[in-house]
Write an enzyme that holds these catalytic residues in place. Sequence first.
Site, PDB file in Angstrom:
ATOM      1  N   ASP A   1       0.847  -1.201   0.000  1.00 38.25           N
ATOM      2  CA  ASP A   1       0.000   0.000   0.000  1.00 38.25           C
ATOM      3  C   ASP A   1       0.876   1.242   0.000  1.00 38.25           C
ATOM      4  O   ASP A   1       1.554   1.536   0.978  1.00 38.25           O
ATOM      5  CB  ASP A   1      -0.898   0.023   1.246  1.00 38.25           C
ATOM      6  CG  ASP A   1      -1.706   1.322   1.302  1.00 38.25           C
ATOM      7  OD1 ASP A   1      -2.550   1.520   0.413  1.00 38.25           O
ATOM      8  OD2 ASP A   1      -1.467   2.139   2.218  1.00 38.25           O
TER       9      ASP A   1
ATOM     10  N   HIS B   1      -7.602   9.375  -1.601  1.00 42.60           N
ATOM     11  CA  HIS B   1      -6.919   9.386  -0.293  1.00 42.60           C
ATOM     12  C   HIS B   1      -7.780  10.017   0.809  1.00 42.60           C
ATOM     13  O   HIS B   1      -7.681   9.639   1.985  1.00 42.60           O
ATOM     14  CB  HIS B   1      -5.596  10.147  -0.451  1.00 42.60           C
ATOM     15  CG  HIS B   1      -4.530   9.747   0.518  1.00 42.60           C
ATOM     16  ND1 HIS B   1      -3.208   9.645   0.168  1.00 42.60           N
ATOM     17  CD2 HIS B   1      -4.584   9.413   1.830  1.00 42.60           C
ATOM     18  CE1 HIS B   1      -2.499   9.285   1.228  1.00 42.60           C
ATOM     19  NE2 HIS B   1      -3.306   9.147   2.246  1.00 42.60           N
TER      20      HIS B   1
ATOM     21  N   TYR C   1       2.979   9.844  -0.736  1.00 42.60           N
ATOM     22  CA  TYR C   1       4.077   9.312   0.084  1.00 42.60           C
ATOM     23  C   TYR C   1       5.447   9.549  -0.564  1.00 42.60           C
ATOM     24  O   TYR C   1       6.475   9.388   0.099  1.00 42.60           O
ATOM     25  CB  TYR C   1       3.927   7.808   0.344  1.00 42.60           C
ATOM     26  CG  TYR C   1       2.693   7.395   1.124  1.00 42.60           C
ATOM     27  CD1 TYR C   1       1.863   8.331   1.743  1.00 42.60           C
ATOM     28  CD2 TYR C   1       2.349   6.060   1.250  1.00 42.60           C
ATOM     29  CE1 TYR C   1       0.737   7.945   2.438  1.00 42.60           C
ATOM     30  CE2 TYR C   1       1.225   5.662   1.957  1.00 42.60           C
ATOM     31  CZ  TYR C   1       0.414   6.611   2.544  1.00 42.60           C
ATOM     32  OH  TYR C   1      -0.704   6.205   3.227  1.00 42.60           O
TER      33      TYR C   1
ATOM     34  N   LYS D   1      -2.857   5.679  -4.048  1.00 42.92           N
ATOM     35  CA  LYS D   1      -3.926   6.635  -3.752  1.00 42.92           C
ATOM     36  C   LYS D   1      -3.697   7.939  -4.506  1.00 42.92           C
ATOM     37  O   LYS D   1      -2.559   8.405  -4.604  1.00 42.92           O
ATOM     38  CB  LYS D   1      -3.974   6.960  -2.245  1.00 42.92           C
ATOM     39  CG  LYS D   1      -3.805   5.749  -1.349  1.00 42.92           C
ATOM     40  CD  LYS D   1      -3.914   6.087   0.127  1.00 42.92           C
ATOM     41  CE  LYS D   1      -3.549   4.904   1.003  1.00 42.92           C
ATOM     42  NZ  LYS D   1      -2.127   4.613   1.117  1.00 42.92           N
TER      43      LYS D   1
HETATM   44  P1  NDP Z   1       1.338   1.202  11.967  1.00 46.14           P
HETATM   45  O1  NDP Z   1       0.226   0.913  12.904  1.00 46.14           O
HETATM   46  O2  NDP Z   1       1.605   0.263  10.869  1.00 46.14           O
HETATM   47  O3  NDP Z   1       2.660   1.381  12.853  1.00 46.14           O
HETATM   48  C1  NDP Z   1       3.890   1.678  12.264  1.00 46.14           C
HETATM   49  C2  NDP Z   1       4.854   2.050  13.373  1.00 46.14           C
HETATM   50  O4  NDP Z   1       5.037   0.937  14.223  1.00 46.14           O
HETATM   51  C3  NDP Z   1       6.220   2.442  12.906  1.00 46.14           C
HETATM   52  O5  NDP Z   1       6.708   3.420  13.819  1.00 46.14           O
HETATM   53  C4  NDP Z   1       7.032   1.154  13.039  1.00 46.14           C
HETATM   54  O6  NDP Z   1       8.376   1.505  13.257  1.00 46.14           O
HETATM   55  C5  NDP Z   1       6.394   0.520  14.256  1.00 46.14           C
HETATM   56  N1  NDP Z   1       6.320  -0.945  14.223  1.00 46.14           N
HETATM   57  C6  NDP Z   1       5.986  -1.728  13.166  1.00 46.14           C
HETATM   58  N2  NDP Z   1       5.946  -3.019  13.534  1.00 46.14           N
HETATM   59  C7  NDP Z   1       6.248  -3.068  14.845  1.00 46.14           C
HETATM   60  C8  NDP Z   1       6.360  -4.116  15.772  1.00 46.14           C
HETATM   61  N3  NDP Z   1       6.136  -5.380  15.410  1.00 46.14           N
HETATM   62  N4  NDP Z   1       6.704  -3.803  17.059  1.00 46.14           N
HETATM   63  C9  NDP Z   1       6.930  -2.518  17.418  1.00 46.14           C
HETATM   64  N5  NDP Z   1       6.819  -1.468  16.580  1.00 46.14           N
HETATM   65  C10 NDP Z   1       6.480  -1.745  15.297  1.00 46.14           C
HETATM   66  O7  NDP Z   1       1.086   2.687  11.478  1.00 46.14           O
HETATM   67  P2  NDP Z   1       1.160   3.502  10.113  1.00 46.14           P
HETATM   68  O8  NDP Z   1       0.627   4.829  10.444  1.00 46.14           O
HETATM   69  O9  NDP Z   1       2.485   3.392   9.517  1.00 46.14           O
HETATM   70  O10 NDP Z   1       0.086   2.810   9.164  1.00 46.14           O
HETATM   71  C11 NDP Z   1       0.363   1.692   8.348  1.00 46.14           C
HETATM   72  C12 NDP Z   1       0.061   1.995   6.909  1.00 46.14           C
HETATM   73  O11 NDP Z   1      -1.262   2.481   6.755  1.00 46.14           O
HETATM   74  C13 NDP Z   1       0.918   3.120   6.318  1.00 46.14           C
HETATM   75  O12 NDP Z   1       2.235   2.717   6.030  1.00 46.14           O
HETATM   76  C14 NDP Z   1       0.097   3.476   5.108  1.00 46.14           C
HETATM   77  O13 NDP Z   1       0.295   2.510   4.086  1.00 46.14           O
HETATM   78  C15 NDP Z   1      -1.313   3.399   5.671  1.00 46.14           C
HETATM   79  N6  NDP Z   1      -1.803   4.720   6.154  1.00 46.14           N
HETATM   80  C16 NDP Z   1      -2.811   5.315   5.459  1.00 46.14           C
HETATM   81  C17 NDP Z   1      -3.333   6.520   5.846  1.00 46.14           C
HETATM   82  C18 NDP Z   1      -4.451   7.119   5.067  1.00 46.14           C
HETATM   83  O14 NDP Z   1      -4.792   8.287   5.311  1.00 46.14           O
HETATM   84  N7  NDP Z   1      -5.060   6.412   4.143  1.00 46.14           N
HETATM   85  C19 NDP Z   1      -2.800   7.249   7.008  1.00 46.14           C
HETATM   86  C20 NDP Z   1      -1.751   6.540   7.709  1.00 46.14           C
HETATM   87  C21 NDP Z   1      -1.298   5.310   7.288  1.00 46.14           C
HETATM   88  P3  NDP Z   1       9.576   0.923  12.332  1.00 46.14           P
HETATM   89  O15 NDP Z   1       9.265   1.250  10.899  1.00 46.14           O
HETATM   90  O16 NDP Z   1      10.766   1.634  12.863  1.00 46.14           O
HETATM   91  O17 NDP Z   1       9.591  -0.558  12.599  1.00 46.14           O
END
Ligand code: NDP
Length: 281
Positions: A32, A95, A37, A62
């Site tokens: 995704d 989006h 992005y 998106k």
């Molecule tokens: P997530 O809930 O996926 O959390 C991501 C965060 O958690 C990062 O800081 C990552 O750090 C950390 N993390 C990941 N796995 C673990 C784990 N197993 N243990 C501990 N920490 C962990 O949040 P996101 O906001 O990134 O959302 C995911 C996806 O959703 C986005 O990448 C995007 O594709 C989508 N999205 C869409 C939006 C929209 O408006 N449509 C808005 C926001 C997100 P690290 O990378 O350092 O591991």
Amino acid sequence: MPALGFGVYQTPPDETIAAVSAALATGYRHIDTAAAYGNEREVGEAIRHSGIARDEVFVETKIWISDYGYDETLHGFDKSAGKLRIDRIDLLILHQALPGEFDRTVQAYKALEKLYTDGRVRAIGVSNFMPEHLTRLLAETEIVPAVNQIEVHPYFRQSELLAVDTEHGILNQAWSPIGGITFYRDGTHGSTLADPVIGEIATAHGKSPAQVMLRWHLQQGRQAIPKSVRPARIAENFDIFDFELTAGQLDAIDGLDTGVRGGPEPAAITLEQFGIEIPEA
Ligand code: NDP
């Protein structure tokens, strides 16, 4: 569409190839991304270099609000497909709704319908649409969105919106599925990863809090797209198909809902505040 995908929001372009490559090697088959992005090019490159057949990887992107309008959105598809270097996008979504200029949102969606009927995209959908946005969209367009990608994690469950989506046959796709948005803004909500209820359930299954949250989504019929740039976490988040939460554990996680969103208020999205130019290439 796979039940579990891989997100790349806030993954810097120079880390995206490594992250997506690690995800594909782990077994993820859905990525995704988004025009906004700034890493579509790297997502496409990682997929091409993976050696995995193109039709085995489900690519979602998106259209950003700055490219809304019929012709503008058709051109937005060309920009994304060009950066990804793929002919057909598996799932293309809007989006955000632009509540103050909803006609423009409708025209953007009509462009998605055109791309769908022309076979340029395999499915179309929306993101961050609230019930009132869906009502207006459904009244003015033909094709029901395949997905609504929305903020859902244990601290913000949006149960009413989940039900509205389901009523229309729209798949709930959870963004920030492990609560990323809550700990990006630490101090506001605290971290779902450190929640004692989730921690206790994780210990009972010999799993991590992130794995428990992802399992919660899947068992409640939501698709989820966790993000990480770390190979160990990328693998951890995929290792969720060998255990099952009980009904009581699902309810306990439901009970953590604070009703407070971490992301921007969908009703307040405007071009003035959130408009950014999406580059041509
Ligand atoms: P997530 O809930 O996926 O959390 C991501 C965060 O958690 C990062 O800081 C990552 O750090 C950390 N993390 C990941 N796995 C673990 C784990 N197993 N243990 C501990 N920490 C962990 O949040 P996101 O906001 O990134 O959302 C995911 C996806 O959703 C986005 O990448 C995007 O594709 C989508 N999205 C869409 C939006 C929209 O408006 N449509 C808005 C926001 C997100 P690290 O990378 O350092 O591991």
